[in-house]
Write an enzyme that holds these catalytic residues in place. Structure first.
Site, PDB file in Angstrom:
ATOM      1  N   ASP A 126      34.871  28.504 -46.933  1.00 47.16           N
ATOM      2  CA  ASP A 126      34.642  27.687 -48.126  1.00 47.16           C
ATOM      3  C   ASP A 126      33.160  27.677 -48.494  1.00 47.16           C
ATOM      4  OD1 ASP A 126      35.563  25.443 -50.054  1.00 47.16           O
ATOM      5  OD2 ASP A 126      33.973  24.488 -48.909  1.00 47.16           O
ATOM      6  N   GLU A 178      40.333  31.354 -47.767  1.00 51.67           N
ATOM      7  CA  GLU A 178      39.017  30.905 -47.299  1.00 51.67           C
ATOM      8  C   GLU A 178      38.814  31.247 -45.829  1.00 51.67           C
ATOM      9  OE1 GLU A 178      37.828  27.171 -50.133  1.00 51.67           O
ATOM     10  OE2 GLU A 178      39.077  26.725 -48.386  1.00 51.67           O
ATOM     11  N   ASP A 188      43.950  28.032 -48.471  1.00 54.66           N
ATOM     12  CA  ASP A 188      43.200  27.817 -47.232  1.00 54.66           C
ATOM     13  C   ASP A 188      43.104  29.099 -46.412  1.00 54.66           C
ATOM     14  OD1 ASP A 188      42.943  25.183 -47.963  1.00 54.66           O
ATOM     15  OD2 ASP A 188      44.459  24.417 -46.574  1.00 54.66           O
TER      16      ASP A 188
END
EC number: 3.1.26.3
Length: 225
Positions: free
Chosen positions: A46, A118, A115
């Site tokens: 991230d 990332e 997710d």
């Protein structure tokens, strides 16, 4: 942690061959499947993604204001965009999920796919360093960077609020209905209440902010129907 199948095919799709393939397996492992899950890699990815996209926008738009740059970055790194990239890679076919998540269709859930994208970025950074990671991420974003402009780059929550204000309707209400996991690796479930919709829209993500944005994005889609 069980081996994940078809790694060579996924690597070709990603455009990157891992020196340490266990990093990729780690990045694809959801917390429901193993205690050695991908949330730390997601945290790292991230931050790295934000730096790479910030740098690209800074050089691509030398006259853009800080506000314009921030809004464009938010558009490019939001959960919706990351999930879109993950679906292009068919990441759902490669995720290592626990039985409960498999049964509930976790391999199709936008927040889990986003997710994982990332986490893969974090894994590539550890595997090869920042420059190779930068080149790879920019190749994924090439077409998106080519069309983005410093206008109308508003996040889903803002767009939903403005849409409702335009119809003189009450603003959406966001409520956290569930928080799972330890303090450093939590999963937030948020409900978005919109008067025009028959039932709340749910967003699930690794932060309250992301969960609210996902819920708002889905509410916008429903409002357009």
């Amino acid at each position: 942690m069980e081996p994940i199948k078809n790694m060579p095919r996924l690597c070709r799709t990603l455009g990157y061959e891992f020196n340490d393939q266990s990093l990729l397996e780690h990045a694809l492992t959801h917390r429901s499947a193993s205690s050695k899950h991908n949330e730390r890699l997601e945290f790292l990815g991230d931050s790295i993604l934000s730096i790479i996209i910030s740098d690209a926008l800074f050089h691509q738009f030398p006259k853009a204001t800080e506000g314009d740059l921030s809004r464009m970055r938010a558009t490019l790194v939001c959960g919706k965009m990351l999930a879109e990239i993950g679906f292009e890679f068919k990441l759902g076919d490669y995720l290592n999920l626990g039985p409960g998540e498999l049964k509930s269709g976790g391999f199709r859930r936008e927040s889990i796919i986003a997710d994982a994208v990332e986490a893969i970025i974090g894994a590539v950074y550890i595997d090869s360093g920042v420059e190779k990671c930068r080149c790879l991420v920019l190749s994924w974003y090439e077409s998106r960077l080519a069309i983005i402009q410093p206008v109308n780059q508003k996040d889903p929550k803002t767009l939903l609020q403005e849409l409702l204000q335009g119809f003189k309707k009450p603003l959406p209400v966001y409520k956290v209905i569930d928080i799972k996991g330890e303090a450093h690796a939590q999963t937030f479930t948020v409900e978005c209440y919109v008067e025009e919709l028959s039932k709340p829209v749910i967003g699930i993500a690794s932060s309250r902010r992301k969960a609210e944005q996902l819920a708002a994005a889905d509410a916008l889609e429903l409002m357009k129907r």
